[in-house]
Design a protein around this motif. Structure first.
Motif, PDB file in Angstrom:
ATOM      1  N   UNK A  30      30.733  41.815  45.806  1.00 49.35           N
ATOM      2  CA  UNK A  30      31.539  40.689  46.279  1.00 49.35           C
ATOM      3  C   UNK A  30      30.750  39.391  46.185  1.00 49.35           C
ATOM      4  N   UNK A  31      29.467  39.430  46.502  1.00 46.26           N
ATOM      5  CA  UNK A  31      28.641  38.215  46.407  1.00 46.26           C
ATOM      6  C   UNK A  31      28.653  37.667  44.984  1.00 46.26           C
ATOM      7  N   UNK A  37      33.317  33.157  40.861  1.00 51.27           N
ATOM      8  CA  UNK A  37      34.695  32.726  41.043  1.00 51.27           C
ATOM      9  C   UNK A  37      35.540  33.196  39.859  1.00 51.27           C
ATOM     10  N   UNK A  38      36.308  32.319  39.246  1.00 46.38           N
ATOM     11  CA  UNK A  38      37.211  32.733  38.158  1.00 46.38           C
ATOM     12  C   UNK A  38      36.642  32.448  36.778  1.00 46.38           C
ATOM     13  N   UNK A  39      35.406  31.995  36.727  1.00 41.59           N
ATOM     14  CA  UNK A  39      34.789  31.675  35.442  1.00 41.59           C
ATOM     15  C   UNK A  39      34.490  32.953  34.664  1.00 41.59           C
ATOM     16  N   UNK A  40      34.650  32.900  33.353  1.00 42.71           N
ATOM     17  CA  UNK A  40      34.298  34.059  32.529  1.00 42.71           C
ATOM     18  C   UNK A  40      32.784  34.152  32.324  1.00 42.71           C
ATOM     19  N   UNK A  41      32.081  33.069  32.590  1.00 42.86           N
ATOM     20  CA  UNK A  41      30.626  33.041  32.455  1.00 42.86           C
ATOM     21  C   UNK A  41      29.988  32.873  33.830  1.00 42.86           C
ATOM     22  N   UNK A 110      36.618  37.613  56.737  1.00 38.90           N
ATOM     23  CA  UNK A 110      37.889  37.737  56.034  1.00 38.90           C
ATOM     24  C   UNK A 110      37.716  38.488  54.721  1.00 38.90           C
ATOM     25  N   UNK A 111      38.804  39.056  54.226  1.00 38.09           N
ATOM     26  CA  UNK A 111      38.782  39.806  52.970  1.00 38.09           C
ATOM     27  C   UNK A 111      38.624  38.852  51.788  1.00 38.09           C
ATOM     28  N   UNK A 112      37.894  39.312  50.785  1.00 34.03           N
ATOM     29  CA  UNK A 112      37.720  38.545  49.556  1.00 34.03           C
ATOM     30  C   UNK A 112      39.011  38.601  48.735  1.00 34.03           C
ATOM     31  N   UNK A 113      39.355  37.508  48.095  1.00 34.53           N
ATOM     32  CA  UNK A 113      40.478  37.498  47.158  1.00 34.53           C
ATOM     33  C   UNK A 113      40.033  37.973  45.782  1.00 34.53           C
TER      34      UNK A 113
END
Length: 146
Positions: A30-31, A37-41, A110-113
């Motif tokens: 998760x870390x 985040x949403x980056x492909x790199x 809180x839960x991770x998205x």
């Protein structure tokens, strides 16, 4: 590394701009996903572990439950960046962060998205709200800030 100034500068799920918060994941996968985040790199960075004690903490890991949480909490997992940057609307999760601080709680669990079973902890670091926070650095491998 223990002040949460980055989140204070840019905002985060549970803190508005100007309110420092230290975000942590409770597991390695998760870390990494939260950092990427949403980056492909993967951007360059350093992962560290913390030795942290803070109480009370709001536990929102079970999500919204009518009767237990006010209706605003239904939007805790909103896409806060979309609300802020695209809609130019204050994200509801920022108001929730304000409620957490005003209630005297030191943060929220809180839960991770980004990971199905991941959990995050955001500790609001204003006025040393954490009871104890240290970066785990047993061999002094991290650079020291003077």
């Amino acid at each position: 590394m223990t002040r949460g100034a980055g989140a204070g500068t840019h905002g985060g799920r549970a803190n508005r701009i100007g309110l420092n918060a230290l975000y942590q994941a409770l597991d390695h996968d998760t870390a990494i996903k939260e950092y990427q985040q949403r980056s492909s790199l993967m951007p360059p960075g350093t992962l560290v572990s913390y030795d942290l004690t803070a109480a009370p903490i709001v536990d929102f890991t079970s999500g919204y439950q009518s009767g237990k949480w006010s209706p605003l909490w239904e939007d805790c997992y909103c896409d806060w960046r979309h609300w802020l940057f695209n809609e130019r609307i204050e994200p509801p999760s920022w108001i929730i962060g304000d409620e957490i601080v005003s209630s005297g709680a030191k943060g929220i669990l809180f839960k991770s998205r980004l990971t199905p079973n991941g959990t995050n902890l955001a500790v609001h670091t204003a006025s040393d709200s954490a009871d104890h926070v240290d970066v785990y650095n047993p061999n002094n491998a991290l650079p020291r800030r003077d």
